[in-house]
Design an enzyme around this catalytic site. Structure first.
Site, PDB file in Angstrom:
ATOM      1  N   CYS A  86       0.817  -1.214   0.000  1.00  0.00           N
ATOM      2  CA  CYS A  86       0.000   0.000   0.000  1.00  0.00           C
ATOM      3  C   CYS A  86       0.851   1.264   0.000  1.00  0.00           C
ATOM      4  O   CYS A  86       0.337   2.367  -0.220  1.00  0.00           O
ATOM      5  CB  CYS A  86      -0.932   0.011   1.201  1.00  0.00           C
ATOM      6  SG  CYS A  86      -1.994  -1.432   1.334  1.00  0.00           S
ATOM      7  N   CYS A 214     -14.267   0.379   7.561  1.00  0.00           N
ATOM      8  CA  CYS A 214     -13.254  -0.281   6.738  1.00  0.00           C
ATOM      9  C   CYS A 214     -13.073   0.446   5.412  1.00  0.00           C
ATOM     10  O   CYS A 214     -14.034   0.961   4.831  1.00  0.00           O
ATOM     11  CB  CYS A 214     -13.658  -1.726   6.460  1.00  0.00           C
ATOM     12  SG  CYS A 214     -13.978  -2.718   7.922  1.00  0.00           S
ATOM     13  N   SER A 215     -11.845   0.471   4.903  1.00  0.00           N
ATOM     14  CA  SER A 215     -11.595   1.054   3.588  1.00  0.00           C
ATOM     15  C   SER A 215     -12.169   0.145   2.510  1.00  0.00           C
ATOM     16  O   SER A 215     -12.126  -1.081   2.621  1.00  0.00           O
ATOM     17  CB  SER A 215     -10.095   1.250   3.374  1.00  0.00           C
ATOM     18  OG  SER A 215      -9.393   0.028   3.555  1.00  0.00           O
ATOM     19  N   ILE A 217     -12.806  -1.411  -1.548  1.00  0.00           N
ATOM     20  CA  ILE A 217     -12.056  -1.771  -2.758  1.00  0.00           C
ATOM     21  C   ILE A 217     -12.174  -0.600  -3.729  1.00  0.00           C
ATOM     22  O   ILE A 217     -13.267  -0.074  -3.956  1.00  0.00           O
ATOM     23  CB  ILE A 217     -12.627  -3.051  -3.384  1.00  0.00           C
ATOM     24  CG1 ILE A 217     -12.441  -4.234  -2.433  1.00  0.00           C
ATOM     25  CG2 ILE A 217     -11.976  -3.332  -4.733  1.00  0.00           C
ATOM     26  CD1 ILE A 217     -13.200  -5.476  -2.850  1.00  0.00           C
ATOM     27  N   HIS A 333      -9.331   3.441  -1.303  1.00  0.00           N
ATOM     28  CA  HIS A 333      -8.009   2.852  -1.086  1.00  0.00           C
ATOM     29  C   HIS A 333      -7.554   2.024  -2.293  1.00  0.00           C
ATOM     30  O   HIS A 333      -7.442   0.804  -2.212  1.00  0.00           O
ATOM     31  CB  HIS A 333      -8.049   1.996   0.172  1.00  0.00           C
ATOM     32  CG  HIS A 333      -6.735   1.441   0.610  1.00  0.00           C
ATOM     33  ND1 HIS A 333      -5.519   2.000   0.245  1.00  0.00           N
ATOM     34  CD2 HIS A 333      -6.433   0.353   1.384  1.00  0.00           C
ATOM     35  CE1 HIS A 333      -4.537   1.287   0.769  1.00  0.00           C
ATOM     36  NE2 HIS A 333      -5.067   0.287   1.464  1.00  0.00           N
TER      37      HIS A 333
END
Length: 389
Positions: A86, A214-215, A217, A333
């Site tokens: 990342c 949560c990040s 897709i 992300h």
């Protein structure tokens, strides 16, 4: 080492777009960046390309940057392909910074691109697993309903929450802050404001996280033109300097936290303290990751992160605004583009160009914290970038 400045920035809106490609995403970001810098592509002496999982998602390996940049008519120059989970594009940024700071180049391009969506979602989830030591993954841990990193972050979060008395409401307030910030950001993937009650009532992904914590897709691209101070002054007076850029990896025995150590090195390099930061973007792959990052980058003491949440310190109108862009949870992300997206946000904030999500006052110093992969109990990679007006 000479001074390095950011001359131009450009990025796509982060989101899910099955019809997009590495080429179209990079081309859009680079075109916007060159326009912002007001230079032609023939001024670019070298290019640094950050990408993490193109080989797994699209099959494109080995010459990713050369393939992507060809779409924008860029070639015949050194092209460096950078993969670091990342932290791929922020690592590319660091290498580009070195190229300018050392005097090797006057003007370079940095771009980060990721195509995460695929008709077969299993491909996407398996790509996430490559950010771990694959030999340690048991067959029973392989699943296709969410990123395995949500499991990793959840286990760390539960230990931290138990130790320091952190509740799901603390996490929900962080996520609500970020989604509300993201609702003001036209580049954000998720642009609907949320209350902490909305976050708590969202779908459970893995305890203690709801979906909003949560990040997502994401697909996306980002680009920056870095140059020497002399080159920049020929084109603009709105200068932003790179005063700190550090890339690090977790230690072998993991006796210290990689984000904390990297932050301290960056503060030393920039000659500042955490108290001098005006705006911050952190790697909130989950809400708990943001909370813990408050402590790791020195905004407060160990176990005191929840107090910043309770007192609104990190809100967009707070004393230390964190993730005014919406962070990974809201902005998105696209892992190979995420780090550069954070740096662009800090640049815009310092220049007063962030629009509806511009923080109060006239920020002078900003920090971007980007992390990648996981080994043992630690992030495998970390970058800290400090920008200054």
């Amino acid at each position: 080492m000479r001074k390095v400045t950011i001359l131009g920035t450009g990025m796509t809106k982060f989101g899910k777009d099955l019809d997009s490609s590495l080429k179209t995403l990079s081309h859009e970001a680079i075109t916007k960046c060159l326009s912002d810098a007001n230079i032609s592509k023939d001024k670019i002496e070298a290019a640094y390309v950050g990408n993490s999982v193109a080989g797994l998602i699209t099959g494109q390996e080995t010459i990713r940057g050369q393939v992507m940049l060809r779409e924008s008519g860029i070639g015949g120059i050194p092209i460096f392909n950078t993969e670091n989970a990342c932290a791929s594009s922020s690592t590319a940024f660091h290498l580009a910074w070195l190229g300018i700071a050392s005097g090797m180049y006057e003007c370079v391009l940095v771009t980060g691109v990721e195509k995460m969506t695929h008709e077969d979602r299993t491909k996407t989830f398996l790509a996430y697993e490559s950010g771990l030591d694959v030999e340690t993954i048991t067959s029973s841990s392989k699943q296709s309903t969410h990123s395995i990193f949500m499991e990793v972050y959840a286990e760390k979060a539960k230990v931290y929450m138990e130790k320091y008395g952190v509740t799901k409401e603390h996490l929900a307030r962080i996520a609500a802050k970020n989604h509300t910030n993201g609702s003001l950001n036209p580049y954000a993937q998720k642009n609907i404001p949320m209350t902490y009650e909305d976050v708590l009532n969202d779908k459970i992904i893995v305890n203690p996280f709801t979906k909003a914590m949560c990040s997502p897709i994401s697909d996306g691209g980002a680009a920056i033109i870095l140059c020497s101070e002399n080159f920049a002054r020929k084109h603009t007076t709105n200068l932003v300097y790179v005063s700190g850029s550090i890339v690090n990896s977790t230690s072998i025995n993991q006796d210290s936290n990689v984000i904390e150590i990297t932050s301290k090195k960056a503060y030393s390099q920039a000659g500042i303290s955490p108290e001098e930061l005006d705006v911050i973007e952190v790697h909130d792959a989950t809400a708990s990751a943001e909370l813990i990052a408050y402590e790791q980058i020195g905004l407060c003491g160990i176990g005191e992160g929840k107090l910043l949440v309770e007192e609104g310190v990190t809100n967009i109108e707070g004393v230390k605004p964190v993730n005014p862009s919406g962070g990974l949870e809201s902005k998105g992300h696209p892992i190979g583009a995420t780090g550069l997206g954070q740096i662009i946000e800090i640049t815009w904030q310092l220049q007063g160009r962030a629009g509806k999500h511009q923080i109060n006052g006239k920020p002078r110093i900003g920090l971007a914290q980007n992390a990648g992969g996981h080994l043992g109990s630690e992030n495998a990679a970390c970058t800290i970038t400090i920008l200054e007006r």
